[in-house]
Scaffold this motif. Sequence first.
Motif, PDB file in Angstrom:
ATOM      1  N   PHE A 262      37.952   0.227  21.796  1.00 33.05           N
ATOM      2  CA  PHE A 262      37.599   0.433  20.394  1.00 33.05           C
ATOM      3  C   PHE A 262      38.671   1.219  19.636  1.00 33.05           C
ATOM      4  CE2 PHE A 262      33.558  -0.677  22.263  1.00 33.05           C
ATOM      5  CZ  PHE A 262      33.008  -1.519  21.309  1.00 33.05           C
ATOM      6  N   ASN A 263      39.924   0.864  19.907  1.00 35.52           N
ATOM      7  CA  ASN A 263      41.032   1.402  19.118  1.00 35.52           C
ATOM      8  C   ASN A 263      41.419   0.364  18.074  1.00 35.52           C
ATOM      9  OD1 ASN A 263      41.216   3.755  20.719  1.00 35.52           O
ATOM     10  ND2 ASN A 263      42.419   2.647  22.246  1.00 35.52           N
ATOM     11  N   PHE A 264      41.519   0.795  16.829  1.00 38.77           N
ATOM     12  CA  PHE A 264      41.879  -0.135  15.767  1.00 38.77           C
ATOM     13  C   PHE A 264      43.308  -0.623  15.964  1.00 38.77           C
ATOM     14  CE2 PHE A 264      38.188   1.464  13.532  1.00 38.77           C
ATOM     15  CZ  PHE A 264      37.792   0.366  12.792  1.00 38.77           C
ATOM     16  N   ARG A 265      43.485  -1.944  16.040  1.00 37.60           N
ATOM     17  CA  ARG A 265      44.811  -2.560  16.118  1.00 37.60           C
ATOM     18  C   ARG A 265      44.906  -3.598  15.021  1.00 37.60           C
ATOM     19  NH1 ARG A 265      46.983  -6.986  18.812  1.00 37.60           N
ATOM     20  NH2 ARG A 265      45.070  -7.377  19.962  1.00 37.60           N
ATOM     21  N   HIS A 266      45.829  -3.376  14.092  1.00 38.74           N
ATOM     22  CA  HIS A 266      45.924  -4.282  12.944  1.00 38.74           C
ATOM     23  C   HIS A 266      46.255  -5.694  13.414  1.00 38.74           C
ATOM     24  CE1 HIS A 266      47.694  -6.158   9.303  1.00 38.74           C
ATOM     25  NE2 HIS A 266      46.745  -5.466   8.707  1.00 38.74           N
ATOM     26  N   HIS A 267      45.511  -6.665  12.898  1.00 40.31           N
ATOM     27  CA  HIS A 267      45.671  -8.055  13.338  1.00 40.31           C
ATOM     28  C   HIS A 267      46.238  -8.946  12.240  1.00 40.31           C
ATOM     29  CE1 HIS A 267      45.045 -11.521  15.825  1.00 40.31           C
ATOM     30  NE2 HIS A 267      44.234 -12.092  14.960  1.00 40.31           N
ATOM     31  N   ALA A 268      45.728  -8.832  11.029  1.00 37.97           N
ATOM     32  CA  ALA A 268      46.187  -9.715   9.953  1.00 37.97           C
ATOM     33  C   ALA A 268      45.766  -9.152   8.609  1.00 37.97           C
ATOM     34  CB  ALA A 268      45.636 -11.126  10.132  1.00 37.97           C
ATOM     35  N   THR A 269      46.481  -9.569   7.580  1.00 39.20           N
ATOM     36  CA  THR A 269      46.115  -9.291   6.193  1.00 39.20           C
ATOM     37  C   THR A 269      45.827 -10.624   5.523  1.00 39.20           C
ATOM     38  OG1 THR A 269      47.506  -7.315   6.111  1.00 39.20           O
ATOM     39  CG2 THR A 269      46.855  -8.289   4.010  1.00 39.20           C
ATOM     40  N   VAL A 270      44.605 -10.795   5.049  1.00 38.44           N
ATOM     41  CA  VAL A 270      44.188 -12.052   4.434  1.00 38.44           C
ATOM     42  C   VAL A 270      44.145 -11.868   2.919  1.00 38.44           C
ATOM     43  CG1 VAL A 270      42.393 -13.822   4.315  1.00 38.44           C
ATOM     44  CG2 VAL A 270      42.851 -12.652   6.484  1.00 38.44           C
ATOM     45  N   ASP A 271      45.068 -12.510   2.253  1.00 35.95           N
ATOM     46  CA  ASP A 271      45.131 -12.470   0.792  1.00 35.95           C
ATOM     47  C   ASP A 271      45.698 -13.804   0.320  1.00 35.95           C
ATOM     48  OD1 ASP A 271      44.977 -11.655  -1.813  1.00 35.95           O
ATOM     49  OD2 ASP A 271      46.795 -10.434  -1.747  1.00 35.95           O
ATOM     50  N   PRO A 272      44.917 -14.881   0.445  1.00 38.08           N
ATOM     51  CA  PRO A 272      45.468 -16.218   0.170  1.00 38.08           C
ATOM     52  C   PRO A 272      45.764 -16.414  -1.303  1.00 38.08           C
ATOM     53  CG  PRO A 272      43.109 -16.338   0.540  1.00 38.08           C
ATOM     54  CD  PRO A 272      43.502 -14.926   0.835  1.00 38.08           C
ATOM     55  N   PRO A 273      46.780 -17.200  -1.612  1.00 41.42           N
ATOM     56  CA  PRO A 273      47.058 -17.499  -3.022  1.00 41.42           C
ATOM     57  C   PRO A 273      45.933 -18.341  -3.609  1.00 41.42           C
ATOM     58  CG  PRO A 273      48.403 -18.859  -1.574  1.00 41.42           C
ATOM     59  CD  PRO A 273      47.711 -17.867  -0.695  1.00 41.42           C
ATOM     60  N   GLY A 274      45.633 -18.104  -4.867  1.00 41.65           N
ATOM     61  CA  GLY A 274      44.592 -18.887  -5.524  1.00 41.65           C
ATOM     62  C   GLY A 274      43.230 -18.235  -5.530  1.00 41.65           C
ATOM     63  N   ARG A 275      43.068 -17.091  -4.860  1.00 41.67           N
ATOM     64  CA  ARG A 275      41.755 -16.459  -4.851  1.00 41.67           C
ATOM     65  C   ARG A 275      41.561 -15.642  -6.133  1.00 41.67           C
ATOM     66  NH1 ARG A 275      40.591 -11.229  -3.786  1.00 41.67           N
ATOM     67  NH2 ARG A 275      42.301  -9.801  -3.319  1.00 41.67           N
ATOM     68  N   ASN A 276      40.331 -15.368  -6.469  1.00 38.84           N
ATOM     69  CA  ASN A 276      40.013 -14.567  -7.645  1.00 38.84           C
ATOM     70  C   ASN A 276      40.282 -13.093  -7.328  1.00 38.84           C
ATOM     71  OD1 ASN A 276      39.039 -13.601 -10.051  1.00 38.84           O
ATOM     72  ND2 ASN A 276      36.892 -13.703  -9.438  1.00 38.84           N
ATOM     73  N   ALA A 277      41.314 -12.539  -7.953  1.00 33.58           N
ATOM     74  CA  ALA A 277      41.737 -11.171  -7.642  1.00 33.58           C
ATOM     75  C   ALA A 277      40.855 -10.122  -8.283  1.00 33.58           C
ATOM     76  CB  ALA A 277      43.188 -10.970  -8.075  1.00 33.58           C
ATOM     77  N   GLU A 278      39.903 -10.517  -9.126  1.00 35.69           N
ATOM     78  CA  GLU A 278      39.043  -9.536  -9.785  1.00 35.69           C
ATOM     79  C   GLU A 278      37.969  -9.001  -8.845  1.00 35.69           C
ATOM     80  OE1 GLU A 278      37.415 -11.283 -13.258  1.00 35.69           O
ATOM     81  OE2 GLU A 278      39.368 -11.613 -14.229  1.00 35.69           O
ATOM     82  N   HIS A 279      37.703  -9.724  -7.769  1.00 30.65           N
ATOM     83  CA  HIS A 279      36.669  -9.303  -6.830  1.00 30.65           C
ATOM     84  C   HIS A 279      37.258  -9.242  -5.416  1.00 30.65           C
ATOM     85  CE1 HIS A 279      33.410  -9.723  -9.776  1.00 30.65           C
ATOM     86  NE2 HIS A 279      34.054 -10.800 -10.201  1.00 30.65           N
ATOM     87  N   HIS A 280      36.570  -8.514  -4.551  1.00 30.15           N
ATOM     88  CA  HIS A 280      37.022  -8.356  -3.177  1.00 30.15           C
ATOM     89  C   HIS A 280      36.579  -9.543  -2.322  1.00 30.15           C
ATOM     90  CE1 HIS A 280      38.140  -4.371  -4.323  1.00 30.15           C
ATOM     91  NE2 HIS A 280      36.900  -3.949  -4.466  1.00 30.15           N
ATOM     92  N   MET A 281      37.345  -9.776  -1.237  1.00 25.63           N
ATOM     93  CA  MET A 281      36.940 -10.770  -0.242  1.00 25.63           C
ATOM     94  C   MET A 281      36.025 -10.100   0.777  1.00 25.63           C
ATOM     95  SD  MET A 281      40.271 -13.131   0.586  1.00 25.63           S
ATOM     96  CE  MET A 281      39.287 -14.362   1.433  1.00 25.63           C
ATOM     97  N   LEU A 282      35.033 -10.852   1.242  1.00 26.60           N
ATOM     98  CA  LEU A 282      34.086 -10.356   2.242  1.00 26.60           C
ATOM     99  C   LEU A 282      34.015 -11.347   3.392  1.00 26.60           C
ATOM    100  CD1 LEU A 282      31.252  -9.323  -0.233  1.00 26.60           C
ATOM    101  CD2 LEU A 282      32.804  -7.761   0.942  1.00 26.60           C
TER     102      LEU A 282
END
Length: 591
Positions: A262-282
Amino acid sequence: MDMKEGFDAFSFCLVLMGVWCLLALFFWSLSDGYQGQQEANKKMVETRSQHRRRVTSQTWGKVEGAEDVFHDILSRLSVRSIRSFKTVNRYWHASIRNKHFATKQLAQSRKKPSYIACPRADKAMKLYLLKPGKFNYRHHATVDPPGRSAEHNMHMIASFNGLQQETNKKMVETRAQHRRRVTSLTWDDVESKQDVFRDILSRLSVRSIRSVKTVNRYWRDSVRDKHFATIHLAQSRKKPSYIACPRVNNAMELYLLKPGEFNFRHHATVDPPGRNAEHHMLMIASFNGLVCCINQLSDENEEDFQIWICNPSTEQTLLLPQGRPSFWTEPSIGVAYGPDMSEYKIFRIVSDGENGAGLHIECEVYSSSTWRIIGAVPHLPMYVFLIPHRSSHVFVGGKIYWLVSLEDPGIILYVDMEERFGVMELPYYSPDLRYEDRITVTTYLINLGGSLSLVVLHVDYFDIWEWKEASWVLVIEDYLPFMNFSETVLFLTSSEKEILCVTEWQWWTYHVNTRKWEERGGPPTQFTSPAMFPFTESLLPSRQWWGEARRKVKKSIYHFWLAGGDGQMTGGVLNHQASHASYYYAISIEI
């Protein structure tokens, strides 16, 4: 009186002699047993020594069989060690006496240069080695050959490998070419055995596999087809983990957590082009290495989501086409996946407006790259406690389950892969119980070991119900170490036999087999709308495979022969006016 005293002395002597005999017999038996044990141990040690010699002989027999490898190993040793190995056997003796081995050993020695020094002239010339950077005298040899004039001292005037320098350089280059050729032949043998080759590669991480695509075209094609993705996924399932999004942000940061660490290991950053930037992704679901994410879109009376299918390991994303708008309430989304690893369906429950009885609820399903309506739905799923959407669901045994109501009798909505809806009730709690001892707002549906289960958190204990043979069975009732209003549960998920509870600052794991809680760590800052799911890395594309081919692949080449007339092709693919002429078309269609 004298006779009595004499008799007593005689008895005492007899007793003393008896004790001495017994002691002598005891020590003699010990000595005899010790010698016997020594003999047995000696035989056992000798037998083990023979075993070691036999195994070593077999191992070195294999090494000796690969002559290039054998020479390469010995060439890395010092000359003193090589000289001692001449006595091993005749094969070793002959191997290190030929010119080829001397050349190889010289090439290795040139990688470790040093100085040879004769500090003072003497009758016997003493030579020392000095390594660059250290310059510590280490005696190397004493040169006093027979037949020299003993009246004068010997002097060293040069150190060289003589006229063979250019010849050795050419031979070393030839050996390098030979090694490359042998390596190429070896990998050709491995590649020709495709099952073995793919089995080796399937044990690598996705990141490593992505890097080996650049080796050559054969390697690239080997790791891109569906069969390889299948065997790689099977290997990845042996190393399960959790994928976590600790807090909502503009770009969704995903971390991997290995069970037990249970050690946090960064895996990926998901920020695809075309998404609505006014709201967060869940993140709302994870399956076969893919994750389903939603990004809110809203208008005054219409509420909707962008729906993304992402593979965080390969960084592929797919934005699903927009479905029907939902009026007055946001849609509820569920993800189902079939026995074929690349098959999945997205169910979207929406409201198309009000009627006399309230909201009219319908469902549409995404499959084969399109949305289609499948009809009315009896209920609209509810908001699960502190989860900011209606899409909290669980997929178990080929069905999606949503919580609809916690009021007695509570209701669960489900749909199967054949797109048939149904409802079921929650477990029964007596109305005579206190309110906090019945169904509470902190009630969660989970997949526990492949069975539909319900977790009900009370103030200081919790219940686990399991759906067995069309009824609910209470399987666990245990204490809860973190409630009493001191910590609030923000998210709850499960793996095979483990339940993970996420609170505001940390998480807890409950092991079903041992029935023990463990307090784990947490992120550097507070959790904010967290989401965590079981996860396995995979090479599956975000797009679905059709049959045995990938989605983006040339399906076939159609040949059309147009002769005379107006040359019109049906199907909306081609319209071409032709008169008094014939044309041959070869059209490659990508699907």
